[in-house]
Design an enzyme around this catalytic site. Structure first.
Site, mmCIF file in Angstrom:
data_model
loop_
_atom_site.group_PDB
_atom_site.id
_atom_site.type_symbol
_atom_site.label_atom_id
_atom_site.label_comp_id
_atom_site.label_asym_id
_atom_site.label_seq_id
_atom_site.Cartn_x
_atom_site.Cartn_y
_atom_site.Cartn_z
ATOM 1 C CE1 TYR A 112 -3.792 2.404 0.584
ATOM 2 C CE2 TYR A 112 -2.128 3.559 1.855
ATOM 3 C CZ TYR A 112 -3.344 3.549 1.209
ATOM 4 O OH TYR A 112 -4.118 4.678 1.187
ATOM 5 C CD1 TRP A 114 -0.176 7.281 -1.925
ATOM 6 C CD2 TRP A 114 -0.430 8.723 -3.601
ATOM 7 N NE1 TRP A 114 -1.360 7.940 -1.719
ATOM 8 C CE2 TRP A 114 -1.538 8.841 -2.740
ATOM 9 C CE3 TRP A 114 -0.373 9.544 -4.715
ATOM 10 C CZ2 TRP A 114 -2.581 9.730 -2.957
ATOM 11 C CZ3 TRP A 114 -1.401 10.441 -4.945
ATOM 12 C CH2 TRP A 114 -2.497 10.526 -4.068
#
Length: 764
Positions: A112, A114
């Site tokens: 998890y 960006w």
């Protein structure tokens, strides 16, 4: 005179830019078409060759000597350098062992985060594709830390998350039509300055300024003054944190009792009014939700609450809501209640009116959709069914086989033996970091791909150094940004760092699955493949459709965008029968029989005021707001130049109201200790009237830096607030993250100041 650098196009989640080298230093310039570029871009020059970068594959000594197994040495052990061939042989063998002995359902594909803005080198997509094609799948997570509660509650009462957030009210509409915008949680520019996949034009500041100049009134409902920019000349209302639902109920009661609610809209477009009205008036529980009742809870005058409701009635009013409100205990309630309040005002579907969840929380929202597709790396088919809500990772690792509730289902935590993490730092995203340390100690093997020695990498058994975005080629694109970017390689890889794709391709080969993973393509061939749908879409519209080589040479491609049509909400208002909402009743559900039927005490069948348990009390008298940082995206490049410059005395900055500071003898610039029963951290105090009395604000993202790695309750000397936050779900419905708020005490730190070692590589 030195020649100017030759700049190449590239993109990041916080903006499109161009970069090149001059006199041995990286030069970064924002895209010239960006009206309000993000200064986070200036983290790149210091970060690209920083000492925190990982130069070669590493294996934790204890794992290498004793083999896979539970270990409390993670995060405090030495590392052994290893060649790529040897470490990949080792890792392939471990993956095969877990697959054959326990099945792919014993592997958690975490990842998890960006990571890169590129469509190909997207770390989550890469690791998930690898696990699907090479070992048959993995246990996945669903939803996000940012919007864990809203992603579950929105479909119940209004519609799919993406449809009612990304394609709804636009900044263009606000500039032209909105008369009053009430922003619960604000619309902070630090949040809308970023967007997954990139953003070429930051329009939020200019749009709010233009709307305000026309006469639109902006109201910031937040414990922090600068959650709206100065340019919109906003009014600031600062209720007690986590009481917005009570405030909205008081406003709704005023609308009802003074006949200001839109009865015709409710009758035609809503369901469940009778059940909600019974609660609002107190017929169902004996407590009328008056403005006076709300005032005693949220700490605002009753006349302010009622007056705001009156000001919104009969106008083109817009209710916006930040992610922050639902990142707290009972986070589903303010989202649902904001939707109900907007329904009572009757503005849904009108340009610049109604309810837009997350407007201003990210740069994707409030913009038009592109009219041609932009492809992403296909991830393949996951052969494993079990999943967890993303914020429940510690629960899963510590409690295999234990049952839990989620959205009306009774589920069971899987028994995870191996965690594979690529492109993310849970020691930023997750709460109660001491608990997370114990959770990671419970697995047999933890594998991490990283560019730098984050706390997550330090807790890994196998650490594989990866390239950062400037060291590889990619395509930058987002569904609501019209600029597609050819992300040229600007720098050579650091040390022995490799692309995630090349690492996974070689691992897949060792598992006999190289062709399944690569489909016979190298990186450039994949970029051509991912570009093809965009080229085809342009050609079908009769627009210029350059081939890949021409696009790559030019560096940029402007894509057409769809009309500003308001999406499913506008269509529903125009034709409620023919374009019914995808809810159980086809209407805006003010009451949900489905949710009521779940029987959750912490999430009833209509929005309700539920008292939080993690509120200030004896020994922890202050609210802590642990919001997103302004100097970096999450924890990315915390060691970068811009992020470092925003710290004071090397530590993250905590804001405290003068009244609270004076009581504690805290002066501006003092080092302070924040603490509660879960842990403690140091920060530098900034005394400011821009936070509500009784509230301190410390942003997330400072890398976790325990004073003594051998101590399970060690002081974080750098200022990571997640050492303090509580690791519990928002409710039984969504199990979202509650990391925005907790309660603490703060004191002036008078001991010997510990050094900051967060960016120093571990012992090898």
């Amino acid at each position: 005179m030195n020649a100017p650098p030759r700049l190449k196009p590239h993109s990041s989640h916080w903006g499109v830019f161009e970069a090149g080298w001059q006199d041995g230093r990286l030069v970064v310039q924002p895209h010239p078409g960006d009206p309000d570029p993000n200064p986070i871009l200036q983290n790149f020059p210091e970060a690209i060759r920083h000492r925190a970068r990982i130069a070669q594959p590493m294996v934790r000594r204890g794992w290498l000597e004793k083999g896979p197994g539970k270990s409390d040495r993670r995060g405090r052990d030495e590392f052994v350098p290893m060649s790529w061939d040897k470490v990949l042989d080792l890792l392939a063998g471990e993956l095969a062992r877990v697959r054959d002995a326990h099945g792919p359902g014993a592997v958690f594909g975490g990842s998890y985060g960006w990571s890169s803005a590129g469509r190909f080198h997207h770390a989550q997509s890469q690791v998930h594709r690898f696990l699907n094609t090479s070992i048959g799948g993995y246990v996945k997570s669903v939803n996000s830390y940012s919007a864990g509660a809203s992603a579950v509650i929105l479909p119940h009462f209004l519609g799919p998350f993406e449809a009612v957030s990304r394609r709804n009210v636009t900044w263009e509409q606000i500039v032209e039509h909105t008369e009053i915008c009430v922003a619960f949680g604000g619309m902070a520019l630090k949040n809308s300055a970023v967007a997954s996949g990139g953003v070429s034009a930051h329009v939020e500041r200019g749009s709010m300024a233009a709307a305000a100049k026309r006469g639109c009134v902006f109201v910031n409902v937040s414990p922090v003054r600068d959650d709206l920019p100065e340019e919109c000349h906003h009014e600031w209302l600062a209720p007690v944190p986590n009481t917005d639902t009570a405030m909205m109920l008081g406003m709704a009661h005023t609308l009802l009792t003074e006949g200001l609610h839109d009865v015709a809209f409710i009758d035609r477009y809503c369901s469940g009014w009778a059940e909600f009205e019974a609660y609002l008036t107190g017929r169902s529980d004996g407590v009328p939700k008056t403005a006076e009742w709300a005032a005693t809870i949220c700490g605002l005058p009753a006349e302010t609450i009622a007056g705001l409701a009156r000001r919104m009635a009969g106008k083109r009013s817009l209710i916006a809501m930040a992610h922050s409100l639902q990142r707290a205990e009972h986070g589903e309630q303010p989202v649902w209640m904001a939707g109900v309040l907007a329904a009572m005002l009757g503005q849904y579907g009108l340009p610049g009116g109604g309810f837009n969840y997350a407007l201003g929380s990210i740069a994707h929202y409030g913009k038009r959709q592109n009219a041609v597709p932009t492809a992403a790396l296909p991830q393949g088919k996951n052969g494993v069914g079990p999943f967890i809500p993303v914020a429940r990772i510690s629960d899963m690792l510590l409690n295999p086989g234990v049952e839990f509730d989620y959205d009306g289902k009774r589920m069971t935590y899987p028994d995870i033996r191996l965690v594979y993490w690529a492109g993310g730092n849970p020691f930023h995203h997750h709460q109660d970091l001491n608990r997370l340390r114990h959770a990671f100690a419970a697995v047999e093997t933890l594998v991490v791909h990283e560019i730098a020695w984050t706390a997550t990498a330090r807790h890994a058994d196998i650490v594989l150094p990866t390239t950062m975005t400037l060291e590889r080629e990619d395509i930058g694109a987002a569904p609501t940004d019209p600029l597609m970017v050819a992300m040229h390689r600007v720098a050579e890889p650091f040390g022995e760092a490799r692309d995630d794709y090349d690492i996974f391709a070689d691992l897949a080969e060792r598992l006999g699955k190289r062709e399944a993973f690569t489909e016979g393509r190298d990186t450039r061939a994949w970029l051509r493949h991912l570009y093809a749908p965009t080229q085809k879409g342009l050609a079908e519209k009769g627009l210029p459709a350059p081939d890949f080589d021409a696009f790559w040479e030019e560096g940029y491609l402007t894509l057409p965008q769809q009309d500003d049509d308001g999406g499913i909400i506008r269509a529903f208002r125009d034709d409620p029968e023919g374009a019914a909402l995808p809810t159980r009743t086809g209407r805006i559900q003010l009451f949900s029989e489905a949710i009521a039927g779940f029987g959750y005490a912490d999430c009833p069948g209509h929005p309700a005021w539920l008292e939080p348990t993690d509120a200030p009390a004896e020994g922890r008298p202050l609210w802590l707001v642990a919001n997103q940082p302004a100097s970096r995206l999450h924890s990315q490049f915390d060691f970068g130049g811009h992020s470092s410059a925003m710290k004071r005395r090397g530590r993250e900055v905590m804001r405290i109201h003068p009244t609270d500071a004076a009581v504690r003898g805290i002066g501006d610039g003092d080092i302070v200790r924040l603490f509660n029963a879960r842990g403690a951290c140091l920060a530098t105090a900034a005394v400011s009237e821009d936070v509500r009395p009784g509230v301190v604000q410390l942003p997330t993202g400072a890398w976790y830096d325990p004073e003594d790695p051998e101590d399970d309750m060690a002081l974080c000397v750098h200022g990571n607030p997640n050492i303090l936050t509580r690791d519990v779900g928002t409710s039984s419905l969504a199990q979202g993250c509650t990391g925005q708020l907790t309660s603490v005490e703060v004191e002036r730190f008078t001991g010997n100041l510990p050094p900051i070692r967060a960016f120093d590589p571990p012992v090898a």
